[in-house]
Scaffold this motif. Sequence first.
Motif, PDB file in Angstrom:
ATOM      1  N   PRO A   1      37.179  46.800  35.105  1.00  0.00           N
ATOM      2  CA  PRO A   1      36.084  45.899  34.751  1.00  0.00           C
ATOM      3  C   PRO A   1      36.600  44.789  33.832  1.00  0.00           C
ATOM      4  O   PRO A   1      37.437  45.025  32.960  1.00  0.00           O
ATOM      5  N   GLY A   2      36.103  43.585  34.072  1.00  0.00           N
ATOM      6  CA  GLY A   2      36.554  42.443  33.288  1.00  0.00           C
ATOM      7  C   GLY A   2      37.622  41.617  33.984  1.00  0.00           C
ATOM      8  O   GLY A   2      37.976  40.535  33.533  1.00  0.00           O
ATOM      9  N   ALA A   3      38.144  42.128  35.104  1.00  0.00           N
ATOM     10  CA  ALA A   3      39.119  41.355  35.882  1.00  0.00           C
ATOM     11  C   ALA A   3      38.405  40.136  36.452  1.00  0.00           C
ATOM     12  O   ALA A   3      37.185  40.060  36.456  1.00  0.00           O
ATOM     13  N   ASP A   4      39.185  39.179  36.932  1.00  0.00           N
ATOM     14  CA  ASP A   4      38.540  38.050  37.592  1.00  0.00           C
ATOM     15  C   ASP A   4      38.961  38.010  39.058  1.00  0.00           C
ATOM     16  O   ASP A   4      39.819  38.774  39.496  1.00  0.00           O
ATOM     17  N   ALA A   5      38.339  37.124  39.813  1.00  0.00           N
ATOM     18  CA  ALA A   5      38.563  37.058  41.257  1.00  0.00           C
ATOM     19  C   ALA A   5      40.031  36.861  41.596  1.00  0.00           C
ATOM     20  O   ALA A   5      40.548  37.465  42.536  1.00  0.00           O
TER      21      ALA A   5
END
Length: 155
Positions: free
Chosen positions: A77-81
């Motif tokens: 969680p918190g990763a980006d595309a």
Amino acid sequence: MDLILWRHAEAEPAQPGLDDLERALTPKGHKQARRMGQWLDSVLPENCRILVSPATRTVQTVAGLGRKYKVHPDLAPGADASDILKAANWPASKEAVLVVGHQPTLGQAAALLMTGEDSDWEMKKGAAWWFVQREPDDPASLYLKAVMQPDLVMK
């Protein structure tokens, strides 16, 4: 390249004092994961590489598939595309890649793939979106092959 984005199934709500990574699936979530896992297993290529966020709920979701997978810390969680696409080696991978992850990141990755722009698209719990790009150097060869959610899978 085939890229399948699978959002984790329904999980317990966040609670004070509980690490977000430790949230588990609800009984409904386990059912969703089994149904989607069975469908995906029937349509995915045998050599599909499976990458999973380190969160308990994603690991429990992918268990419904019954295949070997690799936990990838960049999918937390918190990763980006862009983290999702980089982990999958999009669009250069020679094999299909299934990513099991989270909202809003998966919806953002779907929007980026389809429009080339940053946007927040909603991906339902337990749903899978299947993208195909025929030519790695030709974004115009991208298409959406399938969108499936647990309640549409035949029992």
